[in-house]
Motif scaffolding. Structure first.
Motif, PDB file in Angstrom:
ATOM      1  N   UNK A 111       0.847  -1.190   0.000  1.00  0.00           N
ATOM      2  CA  UNK A 111       0.000   0.000   0.000  1.00  0.00           C
ATOM      3  C   UNK A 111       0.883   1.241   0.000  1.00  0.00           C
ATOM      4  N   UNK A 112       0.760   2.046  -1.062  1.00  0.00           N
ATOM      5  CA  UNK A 112       1.517   3.292  -1.163  1.00  0.00           C
ATOM      6  C   UNK A 112       0.687   4.488  -0.715  1.00  0.00           C
ATOM      7  N   UNK A 113      -0.616   4.371  -0.876  1.00  0.00           N
ATOM      8  CA  UNK A 113      -1.508   5.472  -0.491  1.00  0.00           C
ATOM      9  C   UNK A 113      -2.880   4.909  -0.148  1.00  0.00           C
ATOM     10  N   UNK A 114      -3.454   5.467   0.907  1.00  0.00           N
ATOM     11  CA  UNK A 114      -4.838   5.153   1.276  1.00  0.00           C
ATOM     12  C   UNK A 114      -5.329   6.254   2.212  1.00  0.00           C
ATOM     13  N   UNK A 115      -6.537   6.784   2.003  1.00  0.00           N
ATOM     14  CA  UNK A 115      -7.058   7.791   2.931  1.00  0.00           C
ATOM     15  C   UNK A 115      -7.749   7.149   4.129  1.00  0.00           C
ATOM     16  N   UNK A 116      -7.703   7.829   5.257  1.00  0.00           N
ATOM     17  CA  UNK A 116      -8.575   7.481   6.379  1.00  0.00           C
ATOM     18  C   UNK A 116      -9.984   7.947   6.031  1.00  0.00           C
ATOM     19  N   UNK A 117     -10.988   7.151   6.366  1.00  0.00           N
ATOM     20  CA  UNK A 117     -12.375   7.531   6.071  1.00  0.00           C
ATOM     21  C   UNK A 117     -13.285   7.048   7.185  1.00  0.00           C
ATOM     22  N   UNK A 118     -14.198   7.904   7.610  1.00  0.00           N
ATOM     23  CA  UNK A 118     -15.201   7.465   8.587  1.00  0.00           C
ATOM     24  C   UNK A 118     -16.358   8.449   8.659  1.00  0.00           C
ATOM     25  N   UNK A 119     -17.418   7.977   9.269  1.00  0.00           N
ATOM     26  CA  UNK A 119     -18.617   8.769   9.509  1.00  0.00           C
ATOM     27  C   UNK A 119     -18.387   9.640  10.735  1.00  0.00           C
ATOM     28  N   UNK A 120     -18.803  10.895  10.655  1.00  0.00           N
ATOM     29  CA  UNK A 120     -18.760  11.822  11.790  1.00  0.00           C
ATOM     30  C   UNK A 120     -20.154  12.429  11.898  1.00  0.00           C
ATOM     31  N   UNK A 121     -20.984  11.854  12.765  1.00  0.00           N
ATOM     32  CA  UNK A 121     -22.426  12.094  12.753  1.00  0.00           C
ATOM     33  C   UNK A 121     -22.894  12.776  14.027  1.00  0.00           C
ATOM     34  N   UNK A 122     -23.493  13.945  13.858  1.00  0.00           N
ATOM     35  CA  UNK A 122     -24.215  14.594  14.953  1.00  0.00           C
ATOM     36  C   UNK A 122     -25.694  14.528  14.599  1.00  0.00           C
ATOM     37  N   UNK A 123     -26.429  13.570  15.169  1.00  0.00           N
ATOM     38  CA  UNK A 123     -27.858  13.468  14.871  1.00  0.00           C
ATOM     39  C   UNK A 123     -28.620  14.624  15.507  1.00  0.00           C
ATOM     40  N   UNK A 124     -29.929  14.637  15.329  1.00  0.00           N
ATOM     41  CA  UNK A 124     -30.732  15.685  15.958  1.00  0.00           C
ATOM     42  C   UNK A 124     -30.519  15.637  17.475  1.00  0.00           C
ATOM     43  N   UNK A 125     -30.736  16.765  18.128  1.00  0.00           N
ATOM     44  CA  UNK A 125     -30.395  16.876  19.546  1.00  0.00           C
ATOM     45  C   UNK A 125     -31.146  15.863  20.407  1.00  0.00           C
ATOM     46  N   UNK A 126     -32.396  15.570  20.063  1.00  0.00           N
ATOM     47  CA  UNK A 126     -33.138  14.571  20.836  1.00  0.00           C
ATOM     48  C   UNK A 126     -32.529  13.180  20.683  1.00  0.00           C
TER      49      UNK A 126
END
Length: 466
Positions: free
Chosen positions: A305-320
């Protein structure tokens, strides 16, 4: 105007918020006889909505023991199975459809009931990484099309990433032509020096009634959210990362494009950014795109592997929903006795869903949909801002599958991103692109000292909320 004609039968498995929200879009844009549509679902919920359109409604839960028996009279070669259910094995339905010549689409890879929290399995075995690897073992390049994991995210966001990359290339003066295959897309990501991809989402929708004690409130499937929230936190693991988190683990099988943390995603927070909200803390909820994006954009040289990005969900749902997660965690992940899906009672708010690409020459770039509850209601019945971003992507995936009925199994990254965005665009509100000088180091270490990597702001340790 109809996008496509479909002469076969359509079976919709599951009829919660996404099933109810996508049905009017299907009838609006796919030329299909309503008499040939059947809904099969485990609950009475949605029966009146189906009746309003004259659609056959069967209340029957699909199980390991009965799914073939129930589906056999409803499907044959050339028909379409749309799976928007929970607690029904996607792998079982994919194999069923392949064996019977049926086109297939789902929004995530679901296990049978209890699979997400089955403690007889290791955390690795009950991860989305494991479910994806199992699905890819069924992958073929011919035969009836099976589009897997094609909602908003996973799904739509993979197409937003490609559009965002081309925007960055143009804005930084990079002379590139539109990539035509996986290798060329990965080469472009490396050339742009994209180190991190967040699926950065902030939902500000508010209901007239606040969350009550012992109640889980959300703007989309509560069962789906709790299920994935109890899975291990997962992220695609980039080649620029210097050190594995102390609670991080590699899988001992598969593509090795991702890691998992030894804790539920709903207990893990990260720093992220969207244009309206600015910086915020988000939950690192596992999602299929976290793995497929990192895998798709991997560059290998001489077998390494010469290159790979980090990737993930960053989720702020509704306040409730945030309060609901807090209560859920306090009860050691035991679900509240009452559930409420926010729909008609929503009085205001926006779902800001996009991709945040970081590490390139201009720092950070967010590209995505900014859709308000008022816009969603004007566009399609039985939807809120969150569900419409999902349902229009389901529709687009269905249209693509009908147009390409013999493509075998495909992930979102393998579809024509321009065609999908063309179909989705009228229902995404404002499609926004915004650059920012934000990084996870901004304003850090002022009140108290922190363990940070100031040489490389894009290290995962800088995003993680400790």
């Amino acid at each position: 105007m109809k996008h496509v004609s479909f002469a076969g039968r359509l079976v919709v498995v599951g009829f919660g918020s996404i099933g109810q929200g996508v049905l009017p879009l299907i009838l609006r844009y796919i030329d299909v006889d309503p008499a040939k549509i059947t809904i099969v679902t485990a609950e009475d919920r949605g029966a009146s909505e189906a009746s309003a359109y004259g659609i056959r409604f069967i209340r029957q839960a699909l199980t390991r023991e009965n799914y073939s028996e129930i589906l056999d009279p409803l499907l044959a070669a050339g028909d379409f199975l749309l799976n928007v259910s929970v607690d029904v094995s996607s792998l079982a339905l994919i194999e069923y459809c392949r064996g019977n010549g049926v086109i297939y689409l789902d929004t995530c890879i679901e296990p049978w009931v209890g699979g997400y929290t089955d403690t007889s399995l290791t955390p690795s075995q009950r991860s989305n990484y494991a479910y994806r690897e199992a699905a890819l073992k069924l992958k073929t390049r011919t035969g009836p099309t099976a589009v897997i994991t094609h909602g908003a995210n996973p799904g739509l966001v993979s197409h937003l990433v490609k559009r965002a990359m081309l925007n960055i290339a143009e804005d930084t003066g990079l002379d590139v032509s539109r990539p035509t295959d996986r290798q060329e897309w990965a080469a472009l990501a490396e050339r742009l020096s994209i180190k991190v991809i967040h699926i950065a989402e902030r939902d500000t929708q508010v209901a007239v009634h606040a969350k009550a004690v012992d109640e889980f409130v959300n703007t989309w499937s509560i069962e789906g959210f709790v299920g994935e929230g109890c899975q291990p936190a997962e992220l695609g693991w980039g080649s620029h990362e210097k050190e594995l988190p102390s609670d991080g683990r590699h899988h001992d099988f598969g593509c090795d494009a991702a890691i998992y943390l030894m804790r539920p995603g709903a207990s893990m927070r990260v720093r992220s950014w969207t244009p309206l909200e600015g910086p915020f803390h988000a939950f690192l909820i596992t999602h299929g795109e976290s793995i497929s994006l990192s895998d798709y954009y991997t560059v290998r040289r001489e077998g390494r592997v010469a290159y790979r990005p980090t990737a993930h969900y960053a989720y702020h749902p509704c306040d409730d929903a945030v309060l609901s997660l807090h209560e859920l965690a306090g009860k050691n992940w035991r679900m509240q006795s009452r559930k409420r899906l926010m729909m008609n009672e929503i009085v205001s708010g926006v779902d800001e869903l996009g991709v945040l690409l970081m590490g390139h020459a201009k720092g950070a770039y967010w590209f995505g949909s900014r859709l308000s509850i008022d816009e969603a209601r004007q566009l399609v019945p039985y939807n809120n801002a969150t569900s419409l971003q999902v349902t229009v992507s389901v529709l687009a995936g269905m249209v693509w599958a009908i147009e390409n009925p013999q493509s075998g199994m495909v992930e979102p990254e393998e579809l024509d991103f321009e065609r999908i965005l063309e179909l989705c665009r009228p229902y995404l509100g404002k499609l926004v692109g915004a650059y920012s000088d934000w990084s996870p180091l901004q304003g850090r270490g002022q009140l108290f000292p922190e363990d940070l990597d100031r040489e490389d702001p894009w290290q995962f340790k800088n995003f993680r909320v400790v």
